[in-house]
Design a protein around this motif. Structure first.
Motif, PDB file in Angstrom:
ATOM      1  N   PHE B  38     -11.122  21.352  28.419  1.00  0.00           N
ATOM      2  CA  PHE B  38     -12.186  20.458  28.830  1.00  0.00           C
ATOM      3  C   PHE B  38     -11.598  19.348  29.686  1.00  0.00           C
ATOM      4  O   PHE B  38     -10.464  18.923  29.478  1.00  0.00           O
ATOM      5  N   TYR B  89      -8.509  18.013  27.599  1.00  0.00           N
ATOM      6  CA  TYR B  89      -8.388  18.332  26.176  1.00  0.00           C
ATOM      7  C   TYR B  89      -8.384  19.845  25.975  1.00  0.00           C
ATOM      8  O   TYR B  89      -9.182  20.558  26.600  1.00  0.00           O
ATOM      9  N   LEU B  91      -8.773  22.924  22.988  1.00  0.00           N
ATOM     10  CA  LEU B  91      -9.495  23.147  21.735  1.00  0.00           C
ATOM     11  C   LEU B  91      -9.076  24.507  21.203  1.00  0.00           C
ATOM     12  O   LEU B  91      -9.109  25.504  21.931  1.00  0.00           O
ATOM     13  N   GLY B 101      -6.981  18.979  20.785  1.00  0.00           N
ATOM     14  CA  GLY B 101      -5.710  18.323  21.010  1.00  0.00           C
ATOM     15  C   GLY B 101      -5.911  16.852  21.308  1.00  0.00           C
ATOM     16  O   GLY B 101      -7.043  16.381  21.469  1.00  0.00           O
ATOM     17  N   GLY B 103      -5.174  15.271  23.951  1.00  0.00           N
ATOM     18  CA  GLY B 103      -5.508  14.982  25.341  1.00  0.00           C
ATOM     19  C   GLY B 103      -4.292  14.715  26.207  1.00  0.00           C
ATOM     20  O   GLY B 103      -3.267  14.207  25.725  1.00  0.00           O
TER      21      GLY B 103
END
Lengths: 123, 109
Positions: B38, B89, B91, B101, B103
Motif C-alpha cells: 500500500f 506499507y 501487509l 509492517g 512502513g
C-alpha cells in the motif's frame, strides 16, 4: 463504483465503548468472497489491522485486541459496525474501513478504503 | 506477537530503481502470506498497489512490481517519479489475521 464511509464519535472518554459504522456502496456483503475490514492509524504511526467480517459472517480479529473488539454486519443496510470497549488515550487514531475480496488462490484485502475518521480519547 | 519489518526509510533519485522489503518474524515470507503493498501520502487514506505477491490492481502503474526476494516480500519501483514519494506499507496474512509492517518512508531526491 465502490465507496466506503466511516462514521462515529470524534471524541470518547477513557473507559467508554467506541462504536463506529462503515456505510458502503457498490458491492454487497452477501456476495461470496467479499468482506469489510477495519484498520486504524495513530497520528504519525503505522497502520494496524483490527478486524474483518466476511460475507458468510466469518469474523476475524487482531489477536492483541480480540478481547475488546466486536464486528457485525447489516447486509440490508450495507453497513458494518465495529465496537471497541474500554477505550484508552493510546487508542487515539484515524479509523478506516476497507473492502476485501478473497477467493481460493488470491486475496485482495483492503483494495478500497474510506477516508477515515479521527477518534480522540480524552477526558 | 508477530512482527512485520520494513526499512524505516529509503532515498532514491528520480528515474532510479529502488526495492522495499518486508520480512516476517516467523521466518521466510512465501506466497502463502499473500503479501500486499500500500502507498500512503500525507493526509490521505492508503491506496492498494499490489496483492498476492505480484498482482497489480487496475490502477497501479506498471513501474510498481511485487516479488519474493531472499525470504522477504519486495516492492520494486522502476523509473521512480517525484509523485512516488510516500510511505509504503506491506501487509501479510497469518492464518486468518492480517499484520501490517511498520512502513517505509520513501524520499525521492
Amino acid at each position: 463504483q465502490i465507496t466506503l464511509k466511516e462514521s462515529g464519535p470524534t471524541l470518547v472518554k477513557p473507559t467508554q465503548t467506541l462504536t463506529l459504522t462503515c456505510t458502503f456502496s457498490g458491492f454487497s456483503l452477501s456476495t461470496s468472497g467479499v468482506g469489510v475490514g477495519w484498520i486504524r492509524q495513530p497520528p504519525g504511526k503505522a497502520l494496524e489491522w483490527l478486524a474483518l467480517i466476511y460475507w458468510d459472517d466469518d469474523k476475524r480479529y487482531s489477536p492483541s485486541l480480540k478481547s475488546r473488539l466486536t464486528i457485525t454486519k447489516d447486509t440490508s443496510k450495507n453497513q458494518v459496525v465495529l465496537t471497541m470497549t474500554n477505550m484508552d488515550p493510546v487508542d487515539t487514531a484515524t479509523y478506516y474501513c476497507a473492502h476485501c475480496e478473497v477467493d481460493t488462490s488470491v486475496a485482495r484485502p483492503f483494495d478500497y478504503w474510506g477516508h477515515g475518521t479521527l477518534v480522540t480519547v480524552s477526558s | 506477537q508477530t512482527v512485520v519489518t520494513q526499512e524505516p526509510s529509503l532515498t532514491v533519485s528520480p528515474g532510479g530503481t529502488v526495492s522495499l522489503t518486508c520480512a516476517s518474524s516467523t521466518g521466510a515470507v512465501t506466497s502463502g502470506y499473500y503479501p500486499n503493498w500500500f502507498q500512503q501520502k500525507p493526509g490521505q487514506a492508503p491506496r492498494a498497489l499490489i496483492y498476492s505477491t505480484s498482482n497489480r490492481h487496475s490502477w497501479t502503474p506498471a513501474r510498481f512490481s511485487g516479488s519474493l526476494l531472499g525470504g522477504k516480500a519486495a516492492l520494486t519501483l522502476s523509473g521512480v517519479q517525484p509523485e512516488d514519494e510516500a510511505e509504503y506499507y506491506c501487509l501479510l496474512y497469518y492464518g486468518g489475521a492480517w499484520v501490517f509492517g511498520g512502513g517505509t518512508k520513501l524520499t525521492v531526491l
